[in-house]
Motif scaffolding. Structure first.
Motif, short mmCIF file in Angstrom:
data_model
loop_
_atom_site.label_atom_id
_atom_site.label_comp_id
_atom_site.label_asym_id
_atom_site.label_seq_id
_atom_site.Cartn_x
_atom_site.Cartn_y
_atom_site.Cartn_z
N GLU A 271 68.57 103.01 59.47
CA GLU A 271 68.29 102.59 58.08
C GLU A 271 69.42 101.73 57.53
O GLU A 271 69.21 100.89 56.66
CB GLU A 271 68.11 103.83 57.18
CG GLU A 271 66.74 104.47 57.28
CD GLU A 271 66.64 105.74 56.43
OE1 GLU A 271 67.67 106.23 55.93
OE2 GLU A 271 65.51 106.25 56.30
N ARG A 272 70.64 101.98 58.05
CA ARG A 272 71.80 101.20 57.57
C ARG A 272 71.94 99.88 58.33
O ARG A 272 72.72 99.02 57.95
CB ARG A 272 73.09 102.03 57.73
CG ARG A 272 73.17 103.18 56.73
CD ARG A 272 74.53 103.87 56.79
NE ARG A 272 74.67 104.69 57.97
CZ ARG A 272 74.28 105.98 58.04
NH1 ARG A 272 73.75 106.56 56.99
NH2 ARG A 272 74.43 106.66 59.15
N MET A 273 71.18 99.72 59.42
CA MET A 273 71.32 98.52 60.25
C MET A 273 70.22 97.48 60.03
O MET A 273 70.45 96.28 60.10
CB MET A 273 71.34 98.92 61.74
CG MET A 273 72.53 99.80 62.08
SD MET A 273 72.31 100.74 63.61
CE MET A 273 72.60 99.51 64.83
N VAL A 274 68.97 97.96 59.84
CA VAL A 274 67.83 97.06 59.63
C VAL A 274 66.96 97.59 58.50
O VAL A 274 67.13 98.75 58.08
CB VAL A 274 66.95 96.92 60.92
CG1 VAL A 274 67.62 96.10 61.98
CG2 VAL A 274 66.53 98.28 61.45
N GLU A 275 66.01 96.77 58.08
CA GLU A 275 65.12 97.21 56.99
C GLU A 275 64.04 98.13 57.57
O GLU A 275 62.99 97.67 58.05
CB GLU A 275 64.49 95.98 56.33
CG GLU A 275 64.04 96.27 54.92
CD GLU A 275 63.28 95.09 54.34
OE1 GLU A 275 63.66 93.93 54.64
OE2 GLU A 275 62.31 95.32 53.61
N THR A 276 64.35 99.41 57.59
CA THR A 276 63.41 100.40 58.11
C THR A 276 63.64 101.71 57.37
O THR A 276 64.50 101.80 56.49
CB THR A 276 63.57 100.57 59.63
OG1 THR A 276 62.48 101.33 60.13
CG2 THR A 276 64.88 101.26 60.01
N SER A 277 62.85 102.72 57.73
CA SER A 277 63.04 104.03 57.08
C SER A 277 62.73 105.12 58.10
O SER A 277 61.94 104.93 59.03
CB SER A 277 62.10 104.17 55.89
OG SER A 277 60.77 104.16 56.34
#
Ligand code: UT7
Length: 328
Positions: A26-32
Motif C-alpha cells: 500500500e505504501r509502494m503502489v496505489e493498491t489496498s
C-alpha cells in the motif's frame, strides 16, 4: 529392465525470512489490502534480500528432502532445478545446487517452464526412474521472482513471492507412486506473461534496464481463464488415465496463482473444497516453487497418509500446464 513406479520419498521447503505484506505494498503502489485480498487471497509473501539468491533456498529445501528420503546425495542420478529466476545464465542453477549438495553423480540442469516447472520436472524424473535410467532424482522448484517484479506495476507486484520446494523421487514400494502425469504448453500465448528484455533478443543494456524490459509483463485477466480451464482439464485427464474418480482424491494441490483460480478449478472439478490446499495467503505466487512448497506443508501437517490419492495441477507462463496423480 522391468518398469518400476516412481514415488516421492521426501520433501522440503525454504524461503527468505523477509516478508512483504499488503500494508507494505500500500505504501509502494496505489493498491489496498482489501483489493489484494478479495481479488487474489494474498496477505503477504516472502521476499529475498539483495544478498539472497535462488540456489540458497533450493539447497536448503533439497537438504531437507534428502534427509527425509534417507538417501545419500551421491546416489542421486538426476537433479532438475525448475526455475525462471536462475542464479545466473551459466552454469545452470542445477549444477550450482549439485556442487553444494555433493550430488556429484547426478545429471543436473535447469528447466524453464515457469509455474509448471515442478510438474514438468516430476514428469521427467518419473519416466527416468520408470525406465531404470536413474534410481533417485531430486526435483526442485526455486524462484527469486522479486528480482523480475516491477514494484511500480500494481498488477504484478502484489502477486509474486520467493522460495523453494524440493522432492526426492525414487522407486516405489507396493502399489504406491506416480499413477499418471501429463504436461502441455502453447507458445501462442507467450506474451500473456513474459519478460521481453535481458536475453539475446533484447540484450541487457543500461537503456533496457532503465526501461524495465527485464520485468514481468502480464495480461492477468486473459491468463486467468486459460489457467482455470487448463488445470481443470489436465486434472480430469490424469484421473481418467489412472482409472480414478475425482471423489477418490484425498488431497488436491493446485498451483497457487490466485485464490479465485483455485476456487474456480475446485468447482469445475466438483471436488470437496475441504481437500483443496491453499497457502496463497502467506506465500503469494512462487511460480515453480508453489506446488512443492505446498506439498511439503501438507506432509508436515499430516494432511496426507499412505495410500491417499494426491492430485497436483499447475499452470504458468509459456503458457505451460501439467497434472499428476500420485498414490501416496
Ligand atoms: O502463475 C500463473 C500465471 N498467472 C496467473 O494465472 C494470473 C492470473 N490472473 C490474476 O490472478 C488476476 O487477473 C489479477 C489478480 C492479476 C488481476 O485481477 P483481475 O480481477 O483480473 O483484475 P483486472 O486486471 O481485470 O483489473 C481490474 C481493475 C483495473 O482497474 P479498471 O481498469 O477497472 O479501472 C485495474 O487497473 O483493478 C485494477 N487493479 C488494481 N487495483 C488495485 C489491478 N491491480 C490492482 C491492484 N490494486 N493491485
Amino acid at each position: 529392465m522391468a518398469e518400476v513406479r516412481s514415488a516421492i520419498l521426501g520433501t522440503g521447503r525454504a524461503y527468505p525470512e523477509g516478508i512483504l505484506t499488503n500494508a507494505d505494498l500500500e505504501r509502494m503502489v496505489e493498491t489496498s489490502d482489501e483489493w489484494i485480498t478479495t481479488r487474489t487471497g494474498i496477505k503477504e509473501r516472502h521476499r529475498a534480500s539483495e544478498s539472497e539468491y535462488t540456489s540458497l533456498f533450493a539447497v536448503e529445501a533439497s537438504r531437507k528432502a534428502i534427509e527425509r528420503a534417507r538417501i545419500d546425495p551421491i546416489d542421486i542420478g538426476l537433479l532438475i532445478c525448475a526455475t525462471v529466476s536462475p542464479d545466473q545464465i551459466l552454469p545452470s542453477t542445477g549444477c550450482l545446487i549439485q556442487a553444494e549438495l555433493g550430488a556429484h553423480k547426478a545429471a543436473a540442469f535447469d528447466l524453464a517452464a515457469a509455474c509448471s516447472g515442478f510438474l514438468y520436472g516430476l514428469t521427467m524424473a518419473d519416466k527416468m526412474i520408470k525406465t531404470g535410467q536413474v534410481r533417485y532424482a531430486l526435483v526442485i522448484g526455486a524462484e527469486v521472482l522479486s528480482r523480475y517484479v516491477d514494484f511500480t506495476d500494481r498488477s504484478t507486484c502484489i502477486l509474486f513471492g520467493d522460495g523453494a520446494g524440493a522432492a526426492v523421487m525414487g522407486p516405489a514400494e507396493g502399489d504406491r507412486g506416480v499413477l499418471a502425469t501429463r504436461i502441455y504448453s502453447d507458445g501462442r500465448y507467450a506474451e500473456q506473461l513474459y519478460s521481453p528484455g535481458g536475453g539475446t533478443r533484447i540484450k541487457p543494456t543500461s537503456e533496457t534496464l532503465s526501461q524495465g524490459l527485464h520485468y514481468f509483463k502480464m495480461k492477468g485477466n486473459e491468463l486467468f481463464k486459460i489457467a482455470v480451464r487448463s488445470m481443470a482439464d489436465v486434472s480430469v485427464e490424469v484421473l481418467k488415465e489412472a482409472g480414478c474418480r475425482a471423489e477418490e482424491v484425498k488431497l488436491f494441490i493446485p498451483h497457487q496463482a490466485n485464490q479465485r483460480i483455485t476456487d474456480a478449478v475446485t468447482s469445475r472439478l466438483d471436488v470437496d473444497p475441504s481437500i483443496v490446499y491453499s497457502n496463497i495467503a502467506y506465500h503469494g505466487n512462487t511460480s515453480s516453487a508453489s506446488v512443492p512448497i505446498a506439498l511439503d506443508e501438507c506432509v508436515e501437517q499430516g494432511k496426507v497418509s499412505e495410500g491417499d490419492l494426491v492430485l497436483l495441477a499447475s499452470f504458468g507462463g509459456g503458457v505451460t500446464w501439467g497434472g499428476a496423480l500420485i498414490k501416496w
